[in-house]
Design an enzyme around this catalytic site. Structure first.
Site, PDB file in Angstrom:
ATOM      1  N   CYS A 277       0.835  -1.204   0.000  1.00  0.00           N
ATOM      2  CA  CYS A 277       0.000   0.000   0.000  1.00  0.00           C
ATOM      3  C   CYS A 277       0.869   1.254   0.000  1.00  0.00           C
ATOM      4  CB  CYS A 277      -0.926   0.006   1.220  1.00  0.00           C
ATOM      5  SG  CYS A 277      -2.114  -1.355   1.269  1.00  0.00           S
TER       6      CYS A 277
ATOM      7  N   ASP B 284      15.467 -15.892  21.337  1.00  0.00           N
ATOM      8  CA  ASP B 284      15.629 -15.372  22.683  1.00  0.00           C
ATOM      9  C   ASP B 284      15.812 -16.574  23.611  1.00  0.00           C
ATOM     10  OD1 ASP B 284      15.405 -13.587  24.976  1.00  0.00           O
ATOM     11  OD2 ASP B 284      13.410 -14.444  25.232  1.00  0.00           O
TER      12      ASP B 284
ATOM     13  N   ASP C 206       9.634 -14.088  23.180  1.00  0.00           N
ATOM     14  CA  ASP C 206       8.374 -14.078  23.928  1.00  0.00           C
ATOM     15  C   ASP C 206       8.196 -12.835  24.774  1.00  0.00           C
ATOM     16  OD1 ASP C 206      10.271 -14.648  25.994  1.00  0.00           O
ATOM     17  OD2 ASP C 206       8.636 -15.499  27.189  1.00  0.00           O
TER      18      ASP C 206
ATOM     19  N   ASP D 182      -9.594 -22.905 -19.271  1.00  0.00           N
ATOM     20  CA  ASP D 182      -9.650 -21.970 -18.151  1.00  0.00           C
ATOM     21  C   ASP D 182     -10.181 -22.640 -16.890  1.00  0.00           C
ATOM     22  OD1 ASP D 182      -9.495 -19.243 -17.023  1.00  0.00           O
ATOM     23  OD2 ASP D 182     -11.672 -19.459 -16.909  1.00  0.00           O
TER      24      ASP D 182
END
Length: 747
Positions: free
Chosen positions: A35, A426, A625, A711
């Site tokens: 966008c 992590d 987390d 198609d």
């Protein structure tokens, strides 16, 4: 609902610098990073407009408008609205972290109340009605589906037309509009309705996912308390807004309070839970002259803090800024099908027109024959199967992942996951359980370990400290009888005291214990050895006899499947790396058990820097987390949150492991690779079949009915192939079995 449209120019905040005006607009309706390019392309063609910047995460559009130009702010608003977005409300031209921390009450709009939601519901009802009409009144089947097509495609046609006028002629909206109207003209109304409906559903899902991603920043802001207790020079106390605190103000932080500002302790001592900032699960003892972070929780002592940074510049504000910047700079992932539409649609339309016109005009060929062949070519080239090729596979892949507890927020994340070369983890709560557990119970001088554990549990029974809870849990699991304790007290951040059977006992830190009771060389050596393994040590001491009775060691232990999950990724050719804010000794101990490389003692900005460095060489995924992981999760090509983590991590990440299993990372990589293979197969089906009949139609070998078969056949093949993904069972069992075998061999 805030007003938008032409009148919304009142909500832009222009700042004039003499010859230029700087505009800042809040744009709603941006569902994906593509966008951004649509808005920037359209505005770059407007005279007098420069320095255009669209931030997808904060939904802000900023630009510079030349005052000598005829272009007005209302023209900017009108153009943005015409592209299918909405200029919604005002925002400062230079948004600050302070503004982010004091947002207006959010207006939560349910998806079925949005324009996209209403369009999906309307189309769904019309298609259901069309099928009923087709069953009861077959003669009106085409009319019923035609109504559904026209109702759904008109908004996309308008948007495609606006995009075409603004410099994006072959957008995905153009592709869908051509597909739907082309199928309708040749009598395939049912297929046209399905294309429009599926595209509308996809747009709605992207909108919902984008809203969830943005809510992570709001959750971050909520961690800082709105008020603080300000101490005046005379010792008086008064409540003030946390946002008004200034450098050198002194504030009172009571047990259980969240710290309102970054600062320095000037009086008192306590343990603070800093997991929102550092991610470390075990609270840290703090005393005079130690720094504290805004958003951390004071556990047990009363603190006086001198403010070092205002709310605009505190640690959490910087994390918010990092998240926004990471989301804004994430490279836009162009939709796979839109790449084709830029060349495919105009080329095919041009070829069809030439086939219809050139033979009759140039060589006097029969008009009816070549019009027929041109129409057949248009039907063969109708991009219905191509439009469905990618979203059908993505939808099936997302559904298959959801069944396995792999919540993936969009097609871009699903596609990218299979291409990553390194996955950063992590430590706390991701590779480990996220809470300390008792690992060692050592009784000195021939004492009984169960008695030692029971006494420690009795002393800690009135505390909610994570270490105390871990000791109580271990004693309960062992079925021990916990003796009664009385006269409990605490030395903040250092020891807990109680009387048991007439004896004054304490559970203390090694430093406090060494001061209260002389430790033998062997005892000191044992404590040091346990600490070298990354464990937190608590010592039980008899205060009357000044004697150390024993010790308990605790550590946040790895998840049961962590080593197997890491080994499985290595077997798939994906490198695993642990990033942690914990100390180096703990990181080294955990990494050694898991067979993973590591970086330790990292703040959020350090994790972000490492992720950005690795991204220059390969695609990177980040698994975390905690709140401190949010910037790295946002910056990584794919951010993955553990299902038991914070809301901030869940909202910021592109995907989540709802069952919190490390082995699910390997399943996610395998699912992505299967989906990518399916997409490539679908595109080959869609284009290959059409290519064959393109040639036969031009040569007159096949006619219109074969074109219809080509198609619809391609569409059926693409759909059926995509449905195969629903049978996805995860990474190959042999792969996980081999990983387990490799682990056993190493031991």
């Amino acid at each position: 609902m805030r007003p938008h449209g032409a009148d919304a120019m009142d909500y832009a905040l222009p700042r004039s610098t003499g010859t230029e005006t700087h505009l800042s607009l809040h744009v709603e309706g941006m569902d994906c990073s593509s966008c951004i390019s649509k808005i920037e392309t359209a505005l770059s063609r407007i005279p007098g407009v420069s320095d255009i910047h669209v931030n997808f995460a904060s939904e802000m559009l900023t630009l510079t408008l030349d005052d000598t130009s005829a272009t007005q702010p209302s023209d900017i608003v009108q153009i943005v609205n015409s592209l299918g977005f909405s200029v919604a409300a005002d925002s400062p031209a230079a948004p600050t972290a302070e503004a982010a921390l004091s947002p207006p009450p959010p207006t939560t709009t349910r998806w079925w109340h949005t324009k996209k939601g209403k369009l999906v519901l309307t189309l769904g009802a019309l298609m259901a009605g069309a099928y009923v009409v087709a069953l009861l009144f077959p003669a009106y089947k085409a009319w019923a589906f035609s109504i559904a097509v026209l109702t759904g495609v008109i908004p996309f046609v308008r948007q495609a037309w606006a995009l075409a006028k603004s410099g994006t002629p072959f957008s995905i909206e153009t592709l869908v509009s051509v597909a739907a109207l082309g199928a309708l003209v040749i009598g395939e109304a049912e297929e046209a309705a399905a294309v429009v409906f599926l595209f509308a559903v996809g747009e709605l899902l992207e909108s919902v996912a984008a809203g969830r991603a943005r809510s992570g920043i709001k959750a971050l802001a909520s961690l800082i308390p709105k008020t603080a207790i300000l101490l005046d020079p005379a010792g008086g106390q008064r409540a003030v807004l946390a946002a008004t605190l200034q450098v050198n103000d002194r504030v009172l932080v009571r047990p259980g309070d969240r710290v309102a500002a970054d600062g320095i302790i000037v009086e008192g001592a306590s343990s603070l839970d800093e997991s929102p900032i550092t991610g470390e699960s075990i609270p840290r003892a703090k005393a005079v002259n130690d720094p504290v972070f805004a958003g951390s929780v004071n556990l047990d002592g009363v603190l006086h803090i001198r403010v070092e940074k205002t709310s605009v510049d505190n640690t959490l504000s910087r994390i918010i800024h990092l998240v926004e910047e990471a989301q804004a700079t994430k490279a836009p992932t162009a939709r796979f099908i839109e790449q084709f539409s830029r060349y495919y649609t105009p080329t095919v339309m041009a070829i069809a027109a030439l086939i219809m016109l050139v033979p009759p005009l140039a060589w006097g060929a029969d008009w009816q024959t070549w019009l027929y062949r041109g129409l057949a070519l248009l039907l063969i080239a109708c991009p219905c199967a191509l439009v469905l090729s990618t979203p059908a596979a993505i939808a099936s892949g997302l559904a298959a992942g959801t069944r396995r507890g792999l919540l993936i927020k969009g097609g871009a994340a699903l596609e990218t996951m299979g291409k990553v070369g390194v996955i950063a983890f992590d430590k706390t709560g991701t590779l480990t359980e996220g809470a300390p557990a008792v690992t060692d119970v050592v009784a000195f001088d021939g004492g009984n370990e169960n008695d030692l554990l029971a006494r420690c549990a009795a002393i800690e029974s009135g505390s909610s400290h994570p270490l105390a809870l871990a000791i109580l849990k271990r004693a309960t699991e062992a079925g021990l009888t916990i003796p009664a304790a009385s006269n409990a007290s605490a030395t903040a951040g250092q020891a807990v005291h109680a009387e048991i059977a007439g004896r004054q006992l304490s559970v203390a830190s090694p430093i406090y214990a060494a001061q209260a009771a002389p430790l033998a060389a062997e005892q000191t050596h044992r404590i040091a050895a346990l600490q070298a393994e990354g464990k937190t040590v608590s010592v039980l001491i008899d205060n009357q006899n000044r004697q150390a009775l024993g010790l308990i060691a605790l550590r946040d232990e790895p998840r049961q499947d962590a080593r197997q999950g890491v080994a499985a990724l290595n077997a798939m050719g994906v490198r695993a790396l642990m990033l942690t804010g914990d100390n180096r000794l703990t990181a080294q101990a955990i990494a050694g058990k898991l067979g993973i490389a590591y970086e330790a003692e990292l703040l959020p900005q350090d994790k972000l820097r490492l992720i950005d460095d690795m991204k220059r060489r390969q695609r990177v995924a980040m698994v975390g987390d905690g709140i401190n992981d949010a910037p790295a999760l946002a910056s990584a090509d794919v951010g993955i949150a553990m299902g038991g983590g914070t809301d901030v991590a869940m909202d910021t990440a592109d995907a989540a492991l709802m069952k919190s299993r490390v082995t699910d990372i390997a399943h996610m990589v395998a699912l992505s690779r299967a989906t990518l293979a399916n997409i490539h197969q679908n595109v080959a089906f869609a284009l290959g079949l059409k290519g064959v009949f393109l040639v036969t139609t031009i040569l007159g070998i096949t006619g219109l009915w074969i074109a219809v078969l080509a198609d619809t056949g391609a569409t059926a093949l693409v759909t059926l192939n995509a449905l195969r993904l629903l049978r996805f069972k995860g990474a190959r069992p042999a792969l996980l079995d081999q990983a387990q075998t490799d682990i056993a061999a190493q031991h």
